[in-house]
Enzyme design. Structure first.
Site, short mmCIF file in Angstrom:
data_model
loop_
_atom_site.label_atom_id
_atom_site.label_comp_id
_atom_site.label_asym_id
_atom_site.label_seq_id
_atom_site.Cartn_x
_atom_site.Cartn_y
_atom_site.Cartn_z
CB ALA A 83 -0.86 -0.01 1.26
N GLY A 118 0.57 -5.14 0.73
CA GLY A 118 -0.64 -5.13 -0.11
C GLY A 118 -0.38 -5.70 -1.50
CD GLU A 141 -2.54 -7.75 2.61
OE1 GLU A 141 -3.07 -8.11 3.67
OE2 GLU A 141 -2.31 -6.55 2.32
CD GLU A 154 1.65 -5.98 5.32
OE1 GLU A 154 0.94 -6.01 4.30
OE2 GLU A 154 2.50 -6.88 5.55
N1 T1G Z 1 4.69 3.43 -0.02
C1 T1G Z 1 5.18 4.66 -0.33
N2 T1G Z 1 6.47 4.90 -0.71
C2 T1G Z 1 7.28 3.84 -0.79
C3 T1G Z 1 6.85 2.53 -0.46
C4 T1G Z 1 5.48 2.34 -0.07
N3 T1G Z 1 4.98 1.14 0.23
N4 T1G Z 1 7.91 1.69 -0.60
C5 T1G Z 1 8.94 2.46 -1.01
N5 T1G Z 1 8.59 3.74 -1.11
C6 T1G Z 1 9.43 4.86 -1.56
C7 T1G Z 1 10.60 5.14 -0.63
O1 T1G Z 1 10.25 6.00 0.41
C8 T1G Z 1 11.61 5.76 -1.58
O2 T1G Z 1 11.25 7.10 -1.76
C9 T1G Z 1 11.36 5.02 -2.89
O3 T1G Z 1 10.03 4.47 -2.78
C10 T1G Z 1 12.32 3.88 -3.13
O4 T1G Z 1 12.30 3.05 -2.00
C11 T1G Z 1 -2.70 -3.09 3.23
C12 T1G Z 1 -0.86 -2.15 5.22
C13 T1G Z 1 10.31 -2.15 -1.99
C14 T1G Z 1 12.17 -3.27 -0.88
O5 T1G Z 1 6.59 -2.26 3.87
O6 T1G Z 1 10.68 -2.26 1.70
O7 T1G Z 1 0.96 -2.82 2.27
O8 T1G Z 1 13.23 8.18 -0.80
O9 T1G Z 1 14.66 3.54 -1.30
O10 T1G Z 1 15.94 0.11 -1.46
O11 T1G Z 1 -1.56 -4.85 4.14
O12 T1G Z 1 11.14 0.27 -0.56
O13 T1G Z 1 13.09 7.84 -3.21
O14 T1G Z 1 11.56 9.48 -2.08
O15 T1G Z 1 13.34 1.73 -0.16
O16 T1G Z 1 15.05 -0.46 -3.74
C15 T1G Z 1 4.06 -2.78 3.04
C16 T1G Z 1 8.19 -0.99 1.79
C17 T1G Z 1 3.34 -1.48 3.07
C18 T1G Z 1 7.56 -2.30 1.71
C19 T1G Z 1 12.57 -1.28 -2.35
N6 T1G Z 1 5.23 -2.67 2.20
N7 T1G Z 1 9.24 -0.75 0.82
O17 T1G Z 1 13.72 -0.95 -1.68
O18 T1G Z 1 14.09 1.44 -2.54
S1 T1G Z 1 1.99 -1.54 4.20
C20 T1G Z 1 6.42 -2.40 2.69
C21 T1G Z 1 10.43 -1.41 0.88
C22 T1G Z 1 0.81 -2.49 3.37
C23 T1G Z 1 -1.36 -3.71 3.41
C24 T1G Z 1 -0.38 -2.91 4.17
C25 T1G Z 1 11.46 -0.99 -0.11
C26 T1G Z 1 11.59 -1.94 -1.33
P1 T1G Z 1 12.35 8.19 -1.98
P2 T1G Z 1 13.67 2.44 -1.41
P3 T1G Z 1 14.82 0.01 -2.39
#
Ligand code: T1G
Length: 689
Positions: A63, A102, A105, A125
C-alpha cells in the site's frame, strides 16, 4: 485507461499492467483505475484469462505508506481483492522484484501466482507497526500453512521465489521472460477444466493446524515483541483465520489494523521508514558517484575484521593490511572462525563461506593498497597513530581513492589535514560487531567532497548498512548523545537508585537492556580508559575497575555473572560500595522512581540532540532517530529520541529539564534553544521534523 494502469490483450489473455514508479505502491491513483479495469474484464468474455503485472523494477511493494493516517479513498485494496475473487476466469499475478504487503495480498487475490527466480515475497507490515490489512493474515495461511504464515507475518521477512514455490505460495518460477511465460501459463490454466478455487475457499492447509503447537509458537514469538503491539496483533489475526469463518476473521483483521494504524507505535515506525531513506541522501544535484571495485582495510583487529566481513558479505574484494604477518594471520583466522559460526548456525552455506573468504587478500605492505578505490583505517584510537597511517595512505593511494577513518571520537578534520587530499577524506564510524550492526555514521569533514560522501552513502546501502551523514564533533551524533544520557547515572546511584532499578526503567521503556548491564557487556575498562585519557572521573565506576570488575568478561561488574552466565545478578558488594561513596559525599539515599530515572537520562538525551541540530552536526532531527534506533537500541516503537520527544511533549521536557537544572546546576539540563523552539511550534525547526 490511466497513466498508472493499462490493459493489453496477448493471445486472448488480458494483461493488466500497473506502472507507478518507483515501487508500484497501491496509491488511490492506482487502485481506482485498477478496480475499473478489473470490472471491465470481469464482464468481457473475450479475455480468457487475466494477468496482473507491473512495469519497472518491482511488482507492487505494498500500500502507499504516505496515505496512512489520512482519510481512506475508495476503492480500498480489500474491494479490489474481493472483486478479483468473483472473476470466473483464471487470474494470475506475474511477480518480479518484490511482492510485499498489499502487493502480495493483491497476488493472493488471484487464483495463481508465478514469479521470476530473483523475486522476493513477504508481508512486512509488522515492521511498520501494522499487520497485513488486505486479507493477508487469512489467505497466506491457506496456501503455506499456519506455522509458516505466522513466521512470515510476525517476522515480516520476505522469502525468495524458490522457497515460496516449495511452500505453495507461488505456482511456478521462471528464470527469464516472465511476462511471456505468465501469459502462456494463464492460457494453459484457461484451457484446463478443473474448477477455479479462490484462495479464500482453500481450507485444506488450515485444517492441518495443530492449535496447541500454533499457540506455543505464537507465545514464543510474543516473548520477543518487547512491548510492540503489532507482533501480537499479527498472531491474533492468524489465529482467527484458523478458528473463525473467513468473513468474521476478515472483519477482525480490519479492526486490529484500524487500531494499529492510528496508534503511536505505527506512526513511529512509519516515521523511521522514511527517516532511514532521507538520512542517506547527500545534498547536491546529480552527484556522480566514484567507482568502487576493491576496498582496503588497515587493521585486522575486532573492528577492522568486522568491517572487512561487511564488505565481503556485500561481494567486494577486500585487501586487509596489518603491521605483521602474525597479526594478519590472527585477523584472518578470526574472520574464518566467525564465518564458521554462521555456517554452524545454518545462516550461511559452506559455499558462501568459501566464496567470501575467497574475496580476502592479506598484506603487510602498504603498496598493496594502491589499487583500492576506498581504504578504511581501523587502527588504535590514537591521533598520532591515525595521522601516521593517513600519511602513508596519502603516499600510496591512487588519485580519487576515498580515505576513511573508523574513529569513534577523534577530529576527522585534523586527520584529513594530515594528507594532501582532504577532499577525499571522511569518517566511516561502524558499530561493533561491524559485520552485524546496521548503523554507519558517515562523518563529513570540512573539506570532504560531496561526491565522496554520495559514493560512501550508496556503498552503505549495498553492504546492508543504514547510513547517516553527520558533522565533526566529539563523539559525532551517537556517542556524544550517549554521554549526555549517561551523565546522571552515578548521581542516580549515589542518591538511592540501584543499577537494577535504573536498568529496569530502561527495559520497561523498551530498550533491550539498561546502561549498567550494557556497560558490563561492553566492558567497563573501555570507559575507564577513556575517562583517564580525558582526565575525567566516575567515583563508583572507577572503583569497580580498580577492583578488576570489568563486567561480564571478569564475571563481575555492576552485576555478578556466576559460572560464566550472561544473566546479571544483583551484587550486594556493589550496593555497599555505592552507599559508601554516597556517605563520603554526604548524600542520603531516597526512593527514586522510574519516571525520575527516565527524566534524568532521556530528557538530556533529547536536549543534546537539539544542540546537535543547532550546530548542524545532524541535518535532520529524523537523522538522529535513525542513529539511535539502529546503533543504540532505542525502541523502534518509540521512533527515536527526537520523534519520541514529540509524543512525550516538548513542553513537559523543557519544564522538567529546567526543574533539574535549577536543582542541580548541571549543564546537561539547560534546555537548548532548538528544544524550546520545538516546544513552541511543535516541530524541529529547520530540520526534517
Ligand atoms: N509506499 C510509499 N512509498 C514507498 C513505499 C510504499 N509502500 N515503498 C517504497 N517507497 C518509496 C521510498 O520512500 C523511496 O522514496 C522510494 O520508494 C524507493 O524506495 C494493506 C498495510 C520495496 C524493498 O513495507 O521495503 O501494504 O526516498 O529507497 O531500497 O496490508 O522500498 O526515493 O523518495 O526503499 O530499492 C508494506 C516498503 C506497506 C515495503 C525497495 N510494504 N518498501 O527498496 O528502494 S503496508 C512495505 C520497501 C501495506 C497492506 C499494508 C522498499 C523496497 P524516496 P527504497 P529500495
Amino acid at each position: 485507461m490511466s497513466n498508472f494502469v493499462s490493459v493489453a490483450n496477448e493471445n486472448g489473455v488480458a494483461v493488466v499492467t500497473i506502472d507507478n514508479p518507483p515501487v508500484n505502491a497501491l496509491s488511490f491513483a492506482v487502485r481506482k483505475p485498477l478496480y475499473e479495469a478489473l470490472i471491465a474484464l470481469r464482464d468481457d468474455p473475450a479475455a480468457k484469462a487475466i494477468v496482473i503485472a507491473c512495469a519497472g523494477r518491482t511488482f507492487v511493494a505494498g500500500a502507499d505508506i504516505t496515505e496512512f493516517g489520512k482519510p481512506v479513498e475508495q476503492p480500498e485494496l480489500r474491494a479490489i481483492i474481493a472483486l478479483l475473487e468473483t472473476i470466473a476466469r483464471p487470474t494470475v499475478a506475474a511477480i518480479h522484484g518484490t511482492a510485499l504487503g498489499g502487493g502480495l495480498e493483491l497476488a493472493l487475490g488471484c487464483h495463481f501466482r508465478v514469479a521470476d527466480r530473483g523475486a522476493r515475497l513477504g508481508l512486512p507490515e509488522v515492521k511498520l507497526g501494522l499487520l497485513p490489512g488486505g486479507g493477508g493474515t487469512m489467505r497466506l495461511p491457506r496456501l503455506v500453512g499456519t506455522a509458516k504464515a505466522l513466521d512470515m507475518i510476525v517476522s515480516g521477512a520476505p522469502i525468495p521465489a524458490g522457497e515460496a514455490e516449495a511452500a505453495g505460495l507461488v505456482d511456478a518460477v521462471f528464470d527469464d521472460d516472465l511476462l511471456a511465460q505468465t501469459v502462456r501459463f494463464a492460457g494453459e490454466m484457461a484451457d484446463r477444466s478443473e474448477p477455479l478455487v479462490p484462495v479464500r475457499d482453500r481450507n485444506g492447509r488450515l485444517a492441518e493446524t495443530d492449535l496447541a503447537f500454533f499457540d506455543a509458537q505464537a507465545a514464543a514469538l510474543a516473548k520477543k515483541a518487547r512491548g510492540l503491539d503489532a507482533p501480537l496483533a499479527c498472531a491474533e489475526a492468524v489465529r482467527n483465520a484458523i478458528t473463525l469463518p473467513f468473513d468474521e476473521a476478515l472483519a477482525a483483521e480490519r479492526q486490529l489494523f484500524a487500531k494499529l494504524v492510528s496508534g503511536d507505535q505505527s506512526r513511529a515506525q512509519r516515521h523511521l521508514f522514511f527517516a532511514e531513506r532521507e538520512a542517506a541522501k547527500v545534498p547536491g544535484k546529480d552527484l556522480q558517484k566514484r567507482g568502487v571495485a576493491r576496498v582496503g582495510i588497515v587493521g585486522a583487529g575486532t573492528m577492522g575484521g568486522g568491517i572487512a566481513m561487511a564488505f565481503a558479505n556485500g561481494g567486494f574484494p577486500v585487501t586487509l593490511l596489518e603491521t605483521s604477518a602474525e597479526a594478519l594471520r590472527r585477523g584472518l583466522a578470526t574472520i574464518e572462525k566467525n564465518y564458521a559460526v554462521s555456517v554452524g548456525r545454518g545462516s550461511l552455506s559452506d559455499e558462501a563461506k568459501k566464496e567470501r573468504l575467497g574475496l580476502f587478500r592479506g598484506s603487510t605492505d602498504y603498496a598493496d593498497l594502491a589499487d583500492c578505490d576506498l581504504i578504511i583505517e581501523a587502527v588504535f584510537e590514537d591521533m598520532a597513530v591515525k595521522k601516521e597511517v593517513f600519511g602513508r595512505l596519502d603516499a600510496v593511494a591512487k588519485p580519487g581513492a576515498i580515505l576513511a577513518t573508523n574513529t569513534s571520537y577523534l577530529d576527522v578534520n585534523a586527520i584529513a589535514a594530515s594528507t594532501s587530499r582532504p577532499q577525499d577524506v571522511l569518517g566511516m564510524h561502524f558499530f561493533s560487531p561491524a559485520n552485524v550492526m546496521k548503523l554507519l555514521e558517515i562523518v563529513r569533514a570540512e573539506k570532504t567532497a560531496p561526491d565522496a560522501l554520495a559514493t560512501v552513502a550508496d556503498l552503505a546501502r549495498r553492504i546492508g548498512k543504514v547510513a547517516v551523514v553527520v558533522g565533526v564533533c566529539h563523539g559525532f551524533v551517537g556517542n556524544r548523545m550517549l554521554a549526555a544520557r549517561g551523565a546522571e547515572n552515578e548521581f542516580l546511584l549515589l542518591e538511592g537508585a540501584t543499577p537494577g532499578q535504573v536498568d529496569k526503567a530502561f527495559t520497561d521503556f523498551g530498550w533491550p537492556m539498561g546502561p549498567f548491564q550494557m556497560g558490563d557487556l561492553a566492558g567497563l575498562d573501555i570507559g575507564w580508559r577513556n575517562r583517564k585519557a580525558r582526565g575525567q572521573a566516575a567515583a563508583i565506576a572507577d572503583t569497580l575497575c580498580e577492583q578488576g570488575r570489568f563486567g561480564q568478561k571478569t564475571g563481575r561488574g555492576w552485576y555478578r555473572y556466576d559460572g560464566g552466565s550472561r544473566e546479571p545478578a544483583q551484587d550486594p558488594e556493589v550496593e555497599a560500595l555505592i552507599r559508601a561513596k554516597a556517605a563520603e559525599q554526604g548524600i542520603a539515599a531516597r526512593a527514586i522512581g522510574a519516571e525520575e530515572i527516565l527524566e534524568r537520562t532521556l530528557y538530556p538525551l533529547v536536549n543534546e540532540g537539539a544542540k546537535i541540530l543547532e550546530e548542524g552536526i545532524a541535518a535532520r532531527a529524523s537523522d538522529i532517530d535513525v542513529v539511535w534506533v539502529n546503533g543504540y537500541g532505542f525502541p523502534v516503537g518509540k521512533g527515536g529520541p527526537m520523534f519520541w520527544a514529540g509524543v512525550e511533549g516538548a513542553g513537559k521536557i523543557v519544564e522538567r529539564l529546567e526543574h533539574w537544572h535549577q536543582r542541580t546546576g548541571r549543564a546537561i539540563f539547560d534546555p537548548a534553544a532548538m528544544l524550546r523552539r520545538f516546544a513552541e511550534i511543535g516541530a524541529w525547526e529547520g530540520a526534517g521534523g
